[in-house]
Every structure is written in C-alpha cells, then in structure tokens.
Scaffold this motif. Structure first.
Motif, PDB file in Angstrom:
ATOM      1  N   ASP A 200     -41.560 -14.332 -68.901  1.00  0.00           N
ATOM      2  CA  ASP A 200     -41.304 -14.300 -70.329  1.00  0.00           C
ATOM      3  C   ASP A 200     -40.332 -13.142 -70.613  1.00  0.00           C
ATOM      4  O   ASP A 200     -40.036 -12.325 -69.735  1.00  0.00           O
ATOM      5  N   SER A 201     -39.847 -13.075 -71.831  1.00  0.00           N
ATOM      6  CA  SER A 201     -38.749 -12.158 -72.158  1.00  0.00           C
ATOM      7  C   SER A 201     -39.115 -10.688 -71.981  1.00  0.00           C
ATOM      8  O   SER A 201     -38.341  -9.910 -71.409  1.00  0.00           O
ATOM      9  N   TRP A 202     -40.273 -10.276 -72.466  1.00  0.00           N
ATOM     10  CA  TRP A 202     -40.658  -8.868 -72.348  1.00  0.00           C
ATOM     11  C   TRP A 202     -41.044  -8.507 -70.923  1.00  0.00           C
ATOM     12  O   TRP A 202     -40.824  -7.369 -70.488  1.00  0.00           O
ATOM     13  N   ALA A 203     -41.604  -9.467 -70.176  1.00  0.00           N
ATOM     14  CA  ALA A 203     -41.911  -9.200 -68.764  1.00  0.00           C
ATOM     15  C   ALA A 203     -40.622  -8.948 -67.990  1.00  0.00           C
ATOM     16  O   ALA A 203     -40.557  -8.057 -67.125  1.00  0.00           O
ATOM     17  N   PHE A 204     -39.568  -9.707 -68.301  1.00  0.00           N
ATOM     18  CA  PHE A 204     -38.284  -9.512 -67.635  1.00  0.00           C
ATOM     19  C   PHE A 204     -37.662  -8.176 -68.054  1.00  0.00           C
ATOM     20  O   PHE A 204     -37.052  -7.473 -67.233  1.00  0.00           O
ATOM     21  N   PHE A 205     -37.825  -7.814 -69.326  1.00  0.00           N
ATOM     22  CA  PHE A 205     -37.366  -6.515 -69.795  1.00  0.00           C
ATOM     23  C   PHE A 205     -37.984  -5.397 -68.956  1.00  0.00           C
ATOM     24  O   PHE A 205     -37.288  -4.508 -68.455  1.00  0.00           O
ATOM     25  N   ASP A 206     -39.305  -5.454 -68.798  1.00  0.00           N
ATOM     26  CA  ASP A 206     -40.008  -4.436 -68.008  1.00  0.00           C
ATOM     27  C   ASP A 206     -39.603  -4.483 -66.538  1.00  0.00           C
ATOM     28  O   ASP A 206     -39.483  -3.444 -65.877  1.00  0.00           O
ATOM     29  N   HIS A 207     -39.387  -5.703 -66.032  1.00  0.00           N
ATOM     30  CA  HIS A 207     -39.007  -5.889 -64.629  1.00  0.00           C
ATOM     31  C   HIS A 207     -37.673  -5.188 -64.337  1.00  0.00           C
ATOM     32  O   HIS A 207     -37.544  -4.459 -63.341  1.00  0.00           O
ATOM     33  N   LEU A 208     -36.683  -5.385 -65.208  1.00  0.00           N
ATOM     34  CA  LEU A 208     -35.378  -4.747 -65.012  1.00  0.00           C
ATOM     35  C   LEU A 208     -35.461  -3.240 -65.206  1.00  0.00           C
ATOM     36  O   LEU A 208     -34.873  -2.470 -64.430  1.00  0.00           O
ATOM     37  N   LEU A 209     -36.177  -2.821 -66.227  1.00  0.00           N
ATOM     38  CA  LEU A 209     -36.271  -1.386 -66.497  1.00  0.00           C
ATOM     39  C   LEU A 209     -36.976  -0.655 -65.356  1.00  0.00           C
ATOM     40  O   LEU A 209     -36.509   0.392 -64.884  1.00  0.00           O
ATOM     41  N   ASN A 210     -38.076  -1.205 -64.887  1.00  0.00           N
ATOM     42  CA  ASN A 210     -38.874  -0.534 -63.850  1.00  0.00           C
ATOM     43  C   ASN A 210     -38.222  -0.579 -62.474  1.00  0.00           C
ATOM     44  O   ASN A 210     -38.348   0.375 -61.695  1.00  0.00           O
TER      45      ASN A 210
END
Length: 393
Positions: free
Chosen positions: A340-350
């Motif tokens: 999902d969109s926020w999971a991908f956000f966290d994935h890229l950031l982390n």
C-alpha cells in the motif's frame, strides 16, 4: 457565536505537513541518513538572471521618490498582463488583458474563485487529486462527486453523461499523476460542460512542461472553452517562483452564468479582497516572458525534464508500471509487490532514505500508487535512482 463546522470534516493535517513531520522524526532518529526528497513539488533551481535583474530594478525603483510605486492595480500591472497575453498568443490563444488577473499563486486563486459560486453547486473532482480542490470545497460545505481515475483509463477520466455537475476541476498536466489530456479529450470535457452549463476550473500550473506539440497547454486552445472555463496558472514551476509567489487566472469575458459576467464578478472580488502582487515581483514576473527570460527558464526546465526522464527510465528497467514524466514533472508509479502507499513510503525511507508522496494522500484511487517529482537537483535524482535500482535488482 458559531464556527464553520465544515472545517471539522477535514483531515487534521495537510498531506505534505504529515510527510514533513514523518521525515523530520526519521532524520532526528537517524542523523547519519542522507535523505533525498522527491516528494513535495518544490523547485531547486534558482531564479534565472533575467528575472533577478528585473527584480533588482523593481527594488531600486521603490527606493526613489520619482519611481516609487504604492498601491497598484489589484488585477496586476498592465506591463505584466500584456506579457502574459503575448505568451498565450505564441501557442494560438487570443486573450484581452482585461481577462488576465495577476495573483500571488494558483493555489490561492483555486480556492478564492469559489467566492463566485453558490454553496449549493455540485462539484465534480477526479480522484486521485491535488488536495486543495477537495479541501477548499469541503470548507464551504459543497457536495463533491468524485470521478474515478485509474490505471485502466491512464488516470485521465472522461465525462459521464449520467453525472450532473456545476463545477468541474481538471488539471493537465496532472498533479499528482503526470498524465496529460489530448485535445480530443479536452474537447469532450468542454462539450460536456457547455451541455451541463457547468464551469470548468482548469489548473494549467505545469503547462510549461508540455513538449509534445500535439498536446494542449491551455484549455483555451479548445473550441468553446471561453464560454465554460476559468484557467489558473503559476510561475512557481515555470520560473522557480515557489518562494517569490506570482501566478495568474484567466476569466474570459464570454463566460456568463445566470446572466452575470464571471469576469466582472472576479474583478469585483479581487478589488475588494486583494491588494495585488508587489511591484518588484511583477517586474520580475514580466522578465520571465521576455525573450531572454524564456531562454533561461527553459534551461532550468530542461534540468527537471531530464530528471523526469531518468526516473521514468529507471522504473521502466525495473519493470515498475508508471505514467507521467514525459510532459510533466511528476511520475506516478504502482507500488511494487502489492504494497500500500504508506508502506511503500516507509520502505523507501527506511531502506534507501528516499522520500516520495503516498498516492493514498490524493484520494482513495491513489491507494497502491506513489508520486515522485523531478524537482530535486540532478545529482540527488541520479543518486536516488541508483539506490532504487540497487534495492529492486
């Protein structure tokens, strides 16, 4: 007393404020992480030399009694309105200066234009969408009908005859998806609006990124649009004015509803509620449309266009579906691996310390998608794509 209860229906925080807070918290917890921001659409290239020179001239004039300017015309100085008119003539749109209103940016006018319309009007807004369109109407308590944009229609939804609408928001090149309507598609929207006696509120903030000569840069390139559309544009991305603030709105004299001229109504609104853009800023803005200014602004735009190409080419190599990037500064991608969109956000950031914008922040149809922008420096964009390739190869 009573407050405006409509504000209580809004999300507590604006999308980009939420992102900024999360990135700030991450950076505080990981001070050694070199975070690259490809999220918010702020520019990184400085104002071009022709603009700076004109800016200085305007400031110098303000320091001399014989050239000092106090209150100016609320709709903008004639020299800037004429420059904008000539700019539109270059791609076949004939305007009068009385139809051009200078402002402090498209974002302000997109919300302020609603002063002209009754709260009982129904608003048609594509989803996903730039949040300001929705939020400003929610603040007024209007009914919003959403039109589905999707991977299947290339995130370019078309009118549905069964839907009734009074106000229609369109943005092309689109924010957030980067998709661009063709002339035929916009003609269908204009025909629909005229049949419905609706008004199209057309956001052309990214028109300068259109390189394909077959694609329209203004709604007024479309037959009949002068009778059913208002256009908003900005120098924020065209010329790097995100911190300088200058834009313009075009309200055609032919646009009338209920026997009233919307151009005259907007003039009345602006002369009552707005004192105009500062003289030095308007001097600088006029320089954008000069021959030298156009050459120099195009050089800056070319950097962002190359960044967009780099991002698009990387996603293509990785087999990640996306749209935009060719005639737009935005790239809209489908999150890999069903995230999902926020999971991908966290994935890229982390994992690679890259920041983008979760598609779900632009509406329910944005879930599972993600927006990247081309407004970082070329060095930062190249590094971000190297990290992304390493993550997914």
């Amino acid at each position: 007393m009573k407050i405006n209860q409509n504000y209580l229906s809004l999300q507590e925080s604006y999308l980009f404020s939420t992102i900024a807070k999360r990135v700030s918290e991450y950076s505080a917890a990981h001070p050694d992480a070199a975070v690259i921001r490809l999220g918010i659409g702020d520019v990184t290239r400085p104002l071009c030399p022709a603009v700076i020179e004109a800016f200085h001239e305007g400031i110098e004039e303000q320091g001399k009694a014989e050239t000092f300017h106090g209150y100016g015309p609320e709709q903008g100085y004639g020299f800037l309105r004429e420059a904008i008119r000539n700019y539109y003539e270059a791609f076949g749109v004939a305007l009068s200066t009385e139809e051009i209103f200078v402002s402090d940016g498209a974002k302000s006018d997109v919300g302020n234009i609603l002063d002209l319309f009754d709260r009982e009007n129904t608003v048609l807004i594509p989803d996903p969408v730039y949040p300001v369109y929705c939020d400003t109407n929610l603040m007024d308590g209007r009914k919003i009908v959403y039109l589905d944009a999707s991977k299947e229609n290339g995130f370019l939804p078309m009118p549905e005859e069964s839907r009734r609408a009074d106000l229609i928001y369109l943005c092309s090149p689109n924010n957030p998806t980067g998709a661009v309507y063709s002339r035929e598609q916009l003609q269908a929207w204009v025909d629909y609006a005229r049949k419905q006696e609706a008004v199209i509120l057309f956001d052309a903030a990214y028109e300068a990124f259109v390189r394909d000569p077959d694609l329209p840069r203004s709604i007024f390139e479309i037959s009949g649009a002068e009778e059913c559309a208002v256009e908003f544009c900005s120098l924020s991305k065209t010329a790097g004015f995100t911190g300088t603030r200058c834009g313009y709105t075009i309200v055609p004299s032919a646009l009338k509803r209920n026997g009233a001229s919307l151009q005259k109504m907007w003039l009345r609104r602006q002369t009552t509620k707005f004192n105009g853009v500062s003289y030095p800023v308007q001097k600088a803005a006029a320089a954008v449309f000069s021959t030298q200014g156009q050459i120099q602004c195009r050089e800056n735009l070319a950097v962002y266009q190359e960044n967009a190409r780099l991002i698009s080419d990387t996603l293509t190599r990785l087999g990640i579906w996306h749209v935009g990037g060719k005639n737009s500064p935005y790239i809209w991608l489908q999150c890999p691996d069903g995230m999902d969109s926020w999971a991908f956000f966290d994935h890229l950031l982390n994992n690679i310390h890259v920041v983008g914008t979760p598609g779900s922040g632009f509406g329910k149809n944005g879930e599972g998608f993600f927006r990247l922008t081309s407004f970082a420096t070329q060095e930062a964009t190249k590094e971000a794509m190297k990290r992304l390739e390493k993550l997914y190869q």
